[in-house]
Write an enzyme that holds these catalytic residues in place. Structure first.
Site, PDB file in Angstrom:
ATOM      1  N   ARG A  21       0.807  -1.230   0.000  1.00  0.00           N
ATOM      2  CA  ARG A  21       0.000   0.000   0.000  1.00  0.00           C
ATOM      3  C   ARG A  21       0.842   1.283   0.000  1.00  0.00           C
ATOM      4  O   ARG A  21       0.336   2.350  -0.329  1.00  0.00           O
ATOM      5  CB  ARG A  21      -0.908   0.008   1.224  1.00  0.00           C
ATOM      6  CG  ARG A  21      -1.926  -1.125   1.255  1.00  0.00           C
ATOM      7  CD  ARG A  21      -2.925  -1.005   0.118  1.00  0.00           C
ATOM      8  NE  ARG A  21      -3.918  -2.057   0.148  1.00  0.00           N
ATOM      9  CZ  ARG A  21      -5.001  -2.047   0.912  1.00  0.00           C
ATOM     10  NH1 ARG A  21      -5.207  -1.039   1.724  1.00  0.00           N
ATOM     11  NH2 ARG A  21      -5.861  -3.037   0.856  1.00  0.00           N
TER      12      ARG A  21
ATOM     13  N   HIS B 153      -0.304  -3.829   6.610  1.00  0.00           N
ATOM     14  CA  HIS B 153       0.369  -2.571   6.968  1.00  0.00           C
ATOM     15  C   HIS B 153       1.437  -2.847   8.029  1.00  0.00           C
ATOM     16  O   HIS B 153       1.334  -3.821   8.776  1.00  0.00           O
ATOM     17  CB  HIS B 153      -0.637  -1.573   7.560  1.00  0.00           C
ATOM     18  CG  HIS B 153      -1.613  -0.992   6.587  1.00  0.00           C
ATOM     19  ND1 HIS B 153      -2.976  -1.012   6.802  1.00  0.00           N
ATOM     20  CD2 HIS B 153      -1.422  -0.356   5.413  1.00  0.00           C
ATOM     21  CE1 HIS B 153      -3.592  -0.410   5.784  1.00  0.00           C
ATOM     22  NE2 HIS B 153      -2.673  -0.013   4.926  1.00  0.00           N
TER      23      HIS B 153
ATOM     24  N   CYS C 118      -6.115   1.266  13.431  1.00  0.00           N
ATOM     25  CA  CYS C 118      -6.719   1.762  12.177  1.00  0.00           C
ATOM     26  C   CYS C 118      -8.057   2.450  12.413  1.00  0.00           C
ATOM     27  O   CYS C 118      -8.541   3.154  11.525  1.00  0.00           O
ATOM     28  CB  CYS C 118      -6.971   0.619  11.202  1.00  0.00           C
ATOM     29  SG  CYS C 118      -5.837  -0.734  11.292  1.00  0.00           S
TER      30      CYS C 118
HETATM   31  N1  GLY Z   1      -9.555  -3.882   4.525  1.00  0.00           N
HETATM   32  C1  GLY Z   1      -8.662  -2.842   4.798  1.00  0.00           C
HETATM   33  C2  GLY Z   1      -7.843  -2.485   3.615  1.00  0.00           C
HETATM   34  O1  GLY Z   1      -7.559  -3.381   2.837  1.00  0.00           O
HETATM   35  O2  GLY Z   1      -7.487  -1.371   3.402  1.00  0.00           O
END
Ligand code: GLY
Length: 257
Positions: A132, A162, A249
């Site tokens: 990400r 993450h 989160c």
């Molecule tokens: N389900 C959280 C994400 O993938 O960002």
């Protein structure tokens, strides 16, 4: 008087359509998810946070994880650039929420960055280089905040979504870590505390002074945290974990004078 604010958003009806990367899809019990979120909000309030709820966003399945579109620091909020289009649609609500309290900076293409990848230890930010968050995103974050006196260290993440899925700051330079998922040696200058290997999801913990909110069901890790002098508050988060998110989160924490 200092206000300690926690921005949150209740889980929406579409949470079952969330993105998943390292987990298989399991049915999410929406009623239970809502009760768990209420308990989380209650824990934040009990620990002195003024809880501000963002508008529910049923059209955005992952929007309960408000931390990901922003990196909120004492001086600035860096609006992140999530790696997926669906999560980028959450950005305007975070800009609106943080704008009154912080100068805003932005991560631009080709950079990607998600708040869940940022573990802050004082003036040092350890940032996951993950599926990400990319190097361009990390470089842009550094350019925004190095002038404010922050160091930024990239940490490769391969075992989980993450960096904060597998590591959290628990105060006094200590990092709670699941070394099956992240490289504990990357936290240079920090003391690392291992989660119990049978409690993989317990490394994602919210630090509030000398208190930590930890996902329930991690008795051995909680005992380690108590032995360090921390006050541990367990909150059931099973339904959030099925959506590949957890305690950190679910909120954006800032303090305002
Ligand atoms: N389900 C959280 C994400 O993938 O960002």
């Amino acid at each position: 008087m200092t206000r300690h604010i926690a921005f949150v958003r209740r889980p929406g009806a579409s949470i079952g359509d969330c993105l998943l990367t390292h987990r298989d899809r399991e049915g999410i019990d929406l009623d239970l998810a809502r009760r768990q979120h209420a308990a989380y909000r209650e824990a934040l309030s009990r620990l002195g946070r003024e809880v501000i709820e963002l508008e529910e966003a049923d059209e955005h399945p992952d929007a309960v994880f408000v931390e990901d579109p922003v990196v909120a620091l004492d001086e600035i909020a860096v609006i992140a650039r999530p790696a997926t289009e669906s999560r980028r649609r959450e950005i305007p609500s975070l800009e609106a929420a943080l704008g009154p309290y912080r100068e805003l900076a932005h991560i631009a293409a080709p950079g990607t960055l998600e708040g869940g990848d940022v573990v802050r230890v004082g003036r040092r930010l350890f940032v996951g280089l993950s599926s990400r968050t990319n190097q361009a995103g990390i470089d842009q974050l550094r350019a925004h905040i190095a002038p404010l006196g922050y160091e930024v260290h990239a940490v490769p993440v391969t075992g989980c979504l993450h960096l904060k899925t597998g590591a959290s700051h628990i105060g006094h330079g200590r990092v709670l870590v699941n070394r099956d998922w992240v490289d504990a040696d990357a936290f240079v200058g920090c003391e690392t505390i291992d989660v119990d290997p049978s409690e993989a999801w317990s490394a994602n913990a919210v630090l509030l002074g000398e208190h930590v909110i930890v996902p329930a069901g991690a008795a051995k890790t909680c005992a380690r945290l108590r032995a360090l002098g921390l006050n541990v508050h367990e909150v059931g988060l099973s339904e959030m974990q099925k959506a590949e998110g957890s305690a950190t989160c679910l909120s954006v924490l800032i303090s305002v004078e």
